[in-house]
Every structure is written in structure tokens, then in C-alpha cells.
Design a protein around this motif. Structure first.
Motif, mmCIF file in Angstrom:
data_model
loop_
_atom_site.group_PDB
_atom_site.id
_atom_site.type_symbol
_atom_site.label_atom_id
_atom_site.label_comp_id
_atom_site.label_asym_id
_atom_site.label_seq_id
_atom_site.Cartn_x
_atom_site.Cartn_y
_atom_site.Cartn_z
ATOM 1 N N HIS A 1 0.881 -1.269 -0.037
ATOM 2 C CA HIS A 1 0.039 0.151 0.038
ATOM 3 C C HIS A 1 1.036 1.158 -0.163
ATOM 4 C CE1 HIS A 1 -3.756 2.390 0.569
ATOM 5 N NE2 HIS A 1 -2.809 3.109 1.584
ATOM 6 N N HIS A 2 1.996 1.288 0.862
ATOM 7 C CA HIS A 2 2.771 2.377 0.647
ATOM 8 C C HIS A 2 3.310 2.534 -0.458
ATOM 9 C CE1 HIS A 2 6.498 4.596 1.561
ATOM 10 N NE2 HIS A 2 5.875 5.169 2.539
ATOM 11 N N ASP A 3 3.780 1.540 -1.331
ATOM 12 C CA ASP A 3 4.363 1.580 -2.409
ATOM 13 C C ASP A 3 3.539 2.345 -3.436
ATOM 14 O OD1 ASP A 3 6.696 0.860 -1.511
ATOM 15 O OD2 ASP A 3 6.546 -1.302 -2.256
ATOM 16 N N GLN A 4 2.220 1.733 -3.397
ATOM 17 C CA GLN A 4 1.158 2.150 -4.247
ATOM 18 C C GLN A 4 1.050 3.746 -4.141
ATOM 19 O OE1 GLN A 4 -0.587 1.063 -6.898
ATOM 20 N NE2 GLN A 4 -1.577 2.897 -7.202
ATOM 21 N N ALA A 5 1.134 4.215 -2.927
ATOM 22 C CA ALA A 5 0.728 5.524 -2.502
ATOM 23 C C ALA A 5 1.973 6.445 -2.926
ATOM 24 C CB ALA A 5 0.518 5.751 -1.173
ATOM 25 N N ARG A 6 3.063 5.789 -2.879
ATOM 26 C CA ARG A 6 4.134 6.312 -3.371
ATOM 27 C C ARG A 6 4.103 6.588 -4.850
ATOM 28 N NH1 ARG A 6 8.151 10.032 -1.635
ATOM 29 N NH2 ARG A 6 9.539 10.128 -3.153
ATOM 30 N N ARG A 7 3.931 5.718 -5.631
ATOM 31 C CA ARG A 7 3.392 5.748 -7.165
ATOM 32 C C ARG A 7 2.541 6.909 -7.456
ATOM 33 N NH1 ARG A 7 4.348 0.299 -6.709
ATOM 34 N NH2 ARG A 7 1.958 -0.204 -6.686
ATOM 35 N N GLU A 8 1.444 6.875 -6.750
ATOM 36 C CA GLU A 8 0.572 7.828 -7.010
ATOM 37 C C GLU A 8 0.948 9.194 -6.840
ATOM 38 O OE1 GLU A 8 -2.838 6.850 -4.865
ATOM 39 O OE2 GLU A 8 -3.293 5.006 -5.391
ATOM 40 N N ALA A 9 1.701 9.530 -5.819
ATOM 41 C CA ALA A 9 2.533 10.853 -5.392
ATOM 42 C C ALA A 9 3.463 11.094 -6.660
ATOM 43 C CB ALA A 9 3.195 10.748 -4.172
ATOM 44 N N GLU A 10 4.300 10.151 -6.790
ATOM 45 C CA GLU A 10 5.204 10.462 -7.918
ATOM 46 C C GLU A 10 4.389 10.669 -9.274
ATOM 47 O OE1 GLU A 10 7.519 7.070 -7.966
ATOM 48 O OE2 GLU A 10 8.516 7.464 -6.405
ATOM 49 N N ASP A 11 3.387 10.194 -9.788
ATOM 50 C CA ASP A 11 2.602 10.487 -10.900
ATOM 51 C C ASP A 11 1.789 11.962 -10.684
ATOM 52 O OD1 ASP A 11 2.815 7.964 -12.035
ATOM 53 O OD2 ASP A 11 0.992 7.208 -11.385
ATOM 54 N N LEU A 12 1.284 12.214 -9.558
ATOM 55 C CA LEU A 12 0.823 13.786 -9.193
ATOM 56 C C LEU A 12 2.173 14.824 -9.576
ATOM 57 C CD1 LEU A 12 -1.396 15.482 -8.059
ATOM 58 C CD2 LEU A 12 -0.210 15.407 -5.939
ATOM 59 N N CYS A 13 3.136 14.380 -9.255
ATOM 60 C CA CYS A 13 4.265 15.206 -9.175
ATOM 61 C C CYS A 13 4.507 15.313 -10.635
ATOM 62 C CB CYS A 13 5.598 14.965 -8.424
ATOM 63 S SG CYS A 13 5.104 15.197 -6.722
ATOM 64 N N ALA A 14 4.451 14.093 -11.540
ATOM 65 C CA ALA A 14 4.981 14.274 -12.959
ATOM 66 C C ALA A 14 3.995 15.332 -13.624
ATOM 67 C CB ALA A 14 4.764 13.048 -13.343
ATOM 68 N N ARG A 15 2.820 15.243 -13.315
ATOM 69 C CA ARG A 15 1.896 16.245 -13.896
ATOM 70 C C ARG A 15 2.202 17.887 -13.498
ATOM 71 N NH1 ARG A 15 -2.178 12.014 -12.516
ATOM 72 N NH2 ARG A 15 -2.661 13.183 -10.700
ATOM 73 N N MET A 16 3.066 18.047 -12.601
ATOM 74 C CA MET A 16 3.423 19.416 -12.193
ATOM 75 C C MET A 16 5.070 19.779 -12.509
ATOM 76 S SD MET A 16 1.364 19.889 -8.712
ATOM 77 C CE MET A 16 1.456 18.191 -7.754
#
Length: 124
Positions: free
Chosen positions: A30-45
């Protein structure tokens, strides 16, 4: 209460260890999934600096984990409430069924006693 495999005794240390390992692996996934989502969010900024992106990712991951923990705790609490409600209802149903069976046995005994008394009177 920890998750126990269905075929393991409740106090089995091996199943407790397996449950802890399973919990750790689920939390890590779950932590890894949250981290991937965070990285995807940052990639859009793309305007964020590397330090800002890391800060946003860290905050997002922490908030996501906190939210999930809160949701899981609420789910566990509700499951406990439901279990108590079902156990209470089950006990009441068992008690009512026992009363019904006892009344049926009493009625059958009364009928048998009456039939025996009637047979005794008729045989005289």
C-alpha cells in the motif's frame, strides 16, 4: 484481533508470525502504491523543483497512508459492532428456539401422560 488462517489454532505462533508477515507485506504494498500515485501527481506538475516534488510526494504519501489507516480502523470498528450485534441476535434466536423445543417436549409429555391416564381409565 489478528487474522488467523481457518485451519490454524488461535494461539499458534506460526500463524501469528504468518499474519504479521502478511500484514507487513500488505502495508508495504500500500505504501508503494501511494508513493507511485504521489510520483504520478508530481509528474503532472513539471514546474516543481526536485525538492518541491519530493516534499509534495512525501506529504501526499503520508496523508494517503493516514487516510487508509483511518478507513481501516473504522472498518474494523464497524465489523466488531456487527459481530456483537450478530452474536447477540444469534444468542436470542438460540434461546427462543430452546424455549420452543422445551414447550414442545412439555406438550408432548402432557399428551402422553393424558393418553396414559385415559388408557388406564378405559382399561378398568
Amino acid at each position: 484481533m489478528k487474522h488467523q488462517p481457518h485451519d490454524a489454532p488461535p494461539g499458534d505462533p506460526d500463524s501469528a508470525l504468518a499474519g504479521e508477515a502478511e500484514g507487513y507485506l500488505l502495508a508495504r504494498a500500500h505504501h508503494d502504491q501511494a508513493r507511485r500515485e504521489a510520483e504520478d501527481l508530481c509528474a503532472r506538475m513539471p514546474w516543481l523543483t526536485a525538492a518541491q516534488a519530493e516534499d509534495v510526494a512525501r506529504h501526499y504519501t503520508r496523508k494517503r497512508i493516514d487516510l487508509t489507516r483511518q478507513m481501516l480502523l473504522s472498518t474494523v470498528e464497524r465489523a466488531s459492532q456487527l459481530r456483537q450485534e450478530y452474536e447477540t441476535r444469534y444468542a436470542a434466536l438460540r434461546r427462543d428456539l430452546l424455549k420452543l423445543h422445551a414447550a414442545g417436549v412439555c406438550a408432548a409429555l402432557i399428551c402422553l401422560g393424558g393418553a396414559g391416564a385415559l388408557a388406564s381409565l378405559l382399561s378398568r
